[in-house]
Design a protein around this motif. Structure first.
Motif, PDB file in Angstrom:
ATOM      1  N   ASP A 276     -54.750  20.024   6.774  1.00 52.86           N
ATOM      2  CA  ASP A 276     -55.189  21.144   7.604  1.00 52.86           C
ATOM      3  C   ASP A 276     -54.815  22.503   7.047  1.00 52.86           C
ATOM      4  N   ILE A 277     -53.640  22.645   6.466  1.00 55.16           N
ATOM      5  CA  ILE A 277     -53.215  23.947   5.973  1.00 55.16           C
ATOM      6  C   ILE A 277     -54.175  24.455   4.897  1.00 55.16           C
ATOM      7  N   ASP A 278     -54.769  23.532   4.143  1.00 59.77           N
ATOM      8  CA  ASP A 278     -55.673  23.925   3.057  1.00 59.77           C
ATOM      9  C   ASP A 278     -56.976  24.521   3.571  1.00 59.77           C
ATOM     10  N   GLU A 279     -57.296  24.268   4.829  1.00 64.72           N
ATOM     11  CA  GLU A 279     -58.557  24.735   5.397  1.00 64.72           C
ATOM     12  C   GLU A 279     -58.425  26.046   6.153  1.00 64.72           C
ATOM     13  N   VAL A 280     -57.219  26.588   6.269  1.00 64.79           N
ATOM     14  CA  VAL A 280     -57.062  27.922   6.849  1.00 64.79           C
ATOM     15  C   VAL A 280     -57.821  28.899   5.955  1.00 64.79           C
ATOM     16  N   PRO A 281     -58.767  29.692   6.501  1.00 56.13           N
ATOM     17  CA  PRO A 281     -59.651  30.492   5.631  1.00 56.13           C
ATOM     18  C   PRO A 281     -58.914  31.346   4.615  1.00 56.13           C
ATOM     19  N   GLU A 282     -57.830  32.011   5.029  1.00 57.05           N
ATOM     20  CA  GLU A 282     -57.116  32.892   4.109  1.00 57.05           C
ATOM     21  C   GLU A 282     -56.434  32.104   2.985  1.00 57.05           C
ATOM     22  N   ILE A 283     -56.054  30.852   3.277  1.00 57.93           N
ATOM     23  CA  ILE A 283     -55.409  30.025   2.260  1.00 57.93           C
ATOM     24  C   ILE A 283     -56.456  29.356   1.383  1.00 57.93           C
ATOM     25  N   ARG A 284     -57.563  28.939   1.979  1.00 57.37           N
ATOM     26  CA  ARG A 284     -58.633  28.325   1.198  1.00 57.37           C
ATOM     27  C   ARG A 284     -59.193  29.303   0.179  1.00 57.37           C
ATOM     28  N   ALA A 285     -59.166  30.596   0.489  1.00 57.79           N
ATOM     29  CA  ALA A 285     -59.707  31.606  -0.433  1.00 57.79           C
ATOM     30  C   ALA A 285     -58.752  31.927  -1.577  1.00 57.79           C
ATOM     31  N   ALA A 286     -57.491  31.507  -1.470  1.00 54.81           N
ATOM     32  CA  ALA A 286     -56.487  31.876  -2.469  1.00 54.81           C
ATOM     33  C   ALA A 286     -56.451  30.867  -3.606  1.00 54.81           C
ATOM     34  N   ALA A 287     -56.203  31.342  -4.819  1.00 53.70           N
ATOM     35  CA  ALA A 287     -55.939  30.441  -5.937  1.00 53.70           C
ATOM     36  C   ALA A 287     -54.714  29.603  -5.601  1.00 53.70           C
ATOM     37  N   ASP A 288     -54.768  28.318  -5.926  1.00 53.25           N
ATOM     38  CA  ASP A 288     -53.765  27.341  -5.495  1.00 53.25           C
ATOM     39  C   ASP A 288     -53.049  26.819  -6.739  1.00 53.25           C
ATOM     40  N   LEU A 289     -51.788  27.193  -6.931  1.00 50.65           N
ATOM     41  CA  LEU A 289     -51.090  26.968  -8.198  1.00 50.65           C
ATOM     42  C   LEU A 289     -49.789  26.203  -8.014  1.00 50.65           C
ATOM     43  N   VAL A 290     -49.578  25.226  -8.863  1.00 48.73           N
ATOM     44  CA  VAL A 290     -48.289  24.540  -8.957  1.00 48.73           C
ATOM     45  C   VAL A 290     -47.356  25.381  -9.825  1.00 48.73           C
ATOM     46  N   VAL A 291     -46.130  25.579  -9.362  1.00 50.19           N
ATOM     47  CA  VAL A 291     -45.084  26.253 -10.137  1.00 50.19           C
ATOM     48  C   VAL A 291     -43.879  25.319 -10.140  1.00 50.19           C
ATOM     49  N   CYS A 292     -43.895  24.356 -11.068  1.00 53.56           N
ATOM     50  CA  CYS A 292     -42.848  23.336 -11.141  1.00 53.56           C
ATOM     51  C   CYS A 292     -41.781  23.789 -12.121  1.00 53.56           C
ATOM     52  N   ILE A 293     -40.575  24.014 -11.618  1.00 54.52           N
ATOM     53  CA  ILE A 293     -39.467  24.525 -12.427  1.00 54.52           C
ATOM     54  C   ILE A 293     -38.570  23.353 -12.828  1.00 54.52           C
ATOM     55  N   ASN A 294     -38.557  23.046 -14.115  1.00 53.29           N
ATOM     56  CA  ASN A 294     -37.687  22.002 -14.658  1.00 53.29           C
ATOM     57  C   ASN A 294     -36.500  22.637 -15.366  1.00 53.29           C
ATOM     58  N   GLU A 295     -35.403  21.908 -15.393  1.00 57.41           N
ATOM     59  CA  GLU A 295     -34.189  22.333 -16.090  1.00 57.41           C
ATOM     60  C   GLU A 295     -33.857  21.285 -17.146  1.00 57.41           C
ATOM     61  N   LEU A 296     -33.936  21.681 -18.417  1.00 57.86           N
ATOM     62  CA  LEU A 296     -33.654  20.773 -19.523  1.00 57.86           C
ATOM     63  C   LEU A 296     -32.314  21.126 -20.163  1.00 57.86           C
ATOM     64  N   LYS A 297     -31.668  20.123 -20.768  1.00 55.03           N
ATOM     65  CA  LYS A 297     -30.381  20.326 -21.441  1.00 55.03           C
ATOM     66  C   LYS A 297     -30.437  19.740 -22.852  1.00 55.03           C
ATOM     67  N   PRO A 298     -31.174  20.359 -23.763  1.00 52.43           N
ATOM     68  CA  PRO A 298     -31.272  19.798 -25.112  1.00 52.43           C
ATOM     69  C   PRO A 298     -30.048  20.108 -25.963  1.00 52.43           C
ATOM     70  N   LYS A 299     -29.629  19.131 -26.777  1.00 55.92           N
ATOM     71  CA  LYS A 299     -28.511  19.314 -27.707  1.00 55.92           C
ATOM     72  C   LYS A 299     -28.692  18.356 -28.879  1.00 55.92           C
ATOM     73  N   ASP A 300     -28.602  18.897 -30.103  1.00 53.78           N
ATOM     74  CA  ASP A 300     -28.673  18.081 -31.315  1.00 53.78           C
ATOM     75  C   ASP A 300     -29.910  17.185 -31.346  1.00 53.78           C
ATOM     76  N   GLY A 301     -31.022  17.740 -30.905  1.00 55.58           N
ATOM     77  CA  GLY A 301     -32.282  17.029 -31.043  1.00 55.58           C
ATOM     78  C   GLY A 301     -32.618  16.048 -29.950  1.00 55.58           C
ATOM     79  N   ARG A 302     -31.832  16.022 -28.871  1.00 57.17           N
ATOM     80  CA  ARG A 302     -32.154  15.118 -27.770  1.00 57.17           C
ATOM     81  C   ARG A 302     -31.434  15.581 -26.510  1.00 57.17           C
ATOM     82  N   ILE A 303     -31.771  14.959 -25.400  1.00 59.39           N
ATOM     83  CA  ILE A 303     -31.027  15.179 -24.162  1.00 59.39           C
ATOM     84  C   ILE A 303     -29.749  14.341 -24.255  1.00 59.39           C
TER      85      ILE A 303
END
Length: 602
Positions: A276-303
């Motif tokens: 239902d939230i996707d069908e609210v007119p003001e929201i349906r008109a907006a670009a819909d974007l995933v912003v997935c924030i990952n945290e990596l810990k690389p060291k010496d060529g690997r995790i």
């Protein structure tokens, strides 16, 4: 990234350094080259040993909530989204904003998307996806080629869209090498090449082949690999209730003893429940974007392998957005975009602000942890504990350059350029929203059942190295002590996860009140609380009533004098079966800060 100074090992709160690092991607995702694991099995067996753990800590104080962002559907029609040329990122970080404006942009990255399909003979739409897990090489400037476990060779994995009443049908391929031998206890890291699936925040069955985190998707044994046996495949079938709230959720592995190492390597993806939230007119008109924030810990060529309590001390965190470092997104003045913010981090909470040279942009929050608010809430700052999601609407204002920052993290997570022809009149924001869940009535709390009181507590130097510290959950239902008459701060069982102990028996159809607190004294030391299967309605924080209350599935609790305390209501609904409640500072969970809950028929 910087962390507040903490006591060195063998204390339980060892420091974690974290300078913001650059990640090269193509195009917009972590540049990946998937490797077969047969020939690497011998080397990997040596690398993945049991481990101890001091404590990489979240660097923020009180963690709160943010909403995740929706799918990319319709973005190309509405806005041009751009990111920094990732090959130039190391230079870009040293340049002032004015010097960066001339850089050639590339499209703002979005994860691959799998949408539901309705097939002949099927009564419900089905989202089908194979999740192939194996070691993948990614290019990280300053670290070179880094080997990590990943879904389908990408960080993050594919976004899965599903509908209420639909089915999420997943096939899991374990292409990882054999697990190293483990003869230690269950509350130390083990089986790093096994995994399972958790659909974090979704109200679905915790049993069978659904959201069952007690399963294990094991790799081939060494004998099977030597004999050329095929890589094992496992199946998850998750039926989404007809009334499931529409919103942003996420998936990740959840095998006790292996979670932290896998998530800090980037094993995570987004789940979007349409509705239902996707069908609210003001929201349906907006670009819909995933912003997935990952945290990596690389060291010496690997995790790094989780082999000691200080396993990532001094290892800088690399924060990526949809697999890119500081991508740039374009927003026209007056244009509204919907961002689905996902804190897919293992160690670090994110206190987010969106600021520019001439002020900031307001984030209008419309949902927390997948559950829509009754109306949008204007926020200058959004706080996310590890695992939280927040949906926000952002409207372009004064042209210029803005940056999404997290307190304590060096450099922006992403850049927003407000530019282009203004949208006239400006796109409107919604006045009211279809509330994702009705609030619970405190009068519905079962008066015949006492409130549950839970305490996150840690004791140093309880065990021998390399994992000396005890991460306990005390209070109601605490795991019994090995020696009840002895010094409980030295006890080797008290308050620690025991797979043979049910800590909470929760009857369906009841509403209960829980108070959860931490006795940590340093604000940087966080213990986010996460209950599987049923969301919780946060009513009080540190004794102060929230008006209105807010639905969560994960709640941040920071240390202090005193440490944070939260009170929430929870209704046990629809599904029976055993699952867990735990600290979502995931190295704590692997080391025993977890409990078994059993949802039972009334």
């Amino acid at each position: 990234m910087t962390i507040s100074p903490c006591r060195p090992e063998p204390s339980m709160h060892a420091p974690v350094a974290g300078d913001y690092c650059s990640v090269s991607t193509r195009p917009g995702y972590l540049a990946a080259r998937t490797r077969r694991t047969d020939s690497a099995a011998s080397r990997d067996r040596k690398a993945w040993n049991s481990q101890n753990h001091g404590e990489p800590r979240g660097q923020n104080g009180c963690f709160s909530y943010i909403p995740p962002v929706r799918n990319i559907r319709g973005v190309s029609r509405r806005t041009l989204l751009t990111s920094l040329s990732l090959a130039s990122l190391p230079l870009a970080f040293r340049e002032p904003p004015a010097a960066r404006r001339g850089k050639a942009p590339t499209p703002f990255p979005q994860p691959a998307v799998t949408s539901p399909r309705s097939a002949a003979g099927q009564s419900a739409p089905v989202t089908e996806q194979t999740l192939d897990v194996r070691f993948t090489e990614v290019s990280v400037p300053g670290h070179g080629s880094v080997t990590t476990r990943a879904y389908n060779g990408a960080v993050p994995g594919p976004t899965l869209r599903v509908r209420p009443g639909g089915v999420l049908q997943l096939t899991h391929v374990n292409g990882l090498p054999p697990n190293p031998h483990h003869d230690g206890g269950h509350n130390v890291p083990h089986h790093p090449n096994s995994f399972n699936l958790h659909t974090h925040g979704m109200h679905v069955s915790p049993s069978g082949d659904a959201d069952n985190v007690l399963r294990e998707f094991a790799p081939r044994t060494q004998e099977e690999a030597d004999a050329g046996r095929p890589e094992p495949r496992y199946t998850s079938t998750i039926h989404v209730p007809d009334n499931h709230p529409a919103g942003t959720y996420w998936y990740h592995p959840h095998l006790h003893g292996a979670i932290a190492e896998q998530i800090v390597g980037g094993m995570a993806g987004v789940v979007i429940v349409e509705g239902d939230i996707d069908e609210v007119p003001e929201i349906r008109a907006a670009a819909d974007l995933v912003v997935c924030i990952n945290e990596l810990k690389p060291k010496d060529g690997r995790i790094p392998a989780f082999t000691t309590g200080n396993w990532v001390n001094g290892v800088p965190s690399v924060f990526t957005v949809n697999g890119a470092v500081n991508p740039t997104l374009q927003l026209r003045p007056g244009e509204v975009q919907r961002w689905r913010l996902v804190a897919a981090t293992a160690f670090t909470g994110l206190r987010l602000t969106l600021t520019g040279e001439s002020g900031g942009l307001t984030m209008h929050q419309i949902a927390q942890d997948g559950i829509t608010f009754p109306r949008a809430v204007a926020q200058d700052r959004i706080e996310m504990a590890m695992g939280n999601r927040a949906d926000v609407l952002v409207r372009g204002g004064t042209p210029g350059r803005y940056e999404l920052h997290a307190d304590g993290v060096t450099g922006p997570l992403m850049t927003v350029e407000v530019t282009g022809a203004p949208v006239v009149p400006p796109m409107p924001l919604p006045d009211v929203l279809p509330q994702g869940r009705p609030f619970l009535d405190e009068n519905a709390v079962d008066a015949g059942r006492p409130d549950r009181e839970v305490l996150f507590h840690s004791d140093a130097r309880v065990f021998p190295a390399p994992f000396p510290n005890a991460f306990r959950i005390l209070g109601t239902g605490a795991t019994p002590a090995a020696d009840p008459s002895g010094d409980l701060t030295r006890d080797t069982a008290y308050g620690l996860f025991d797979p043979n102990v049910v800590n909470h028996t929760l009857p369906l159809g009841t509403v209960e009140r829980w108070t959860v607190r931490t006795d940590e004294t340093l604000p940087a030391h966080s213990h986010p609380f996460h209950l599987h299967t049923n969301p919780v309605l946060l009513t009080h924080r540190n004794g102060l009533r929230l008006d209105p209350p807010v639905w969560h599935d994960t709640i941040g609790l920071s240390g202090g004098a005193p440490g944070d305390s939260v009170t929430f209501l929870v209704a046990y609904e629809d599904f029976t079966g055993r699952t867990i409640a735990h600290c979502h500072q995931l190295q704590h969970e692997d080391l025993g800060m977890m409990q078994t809950v059993d949802y039972v028929a009334p």
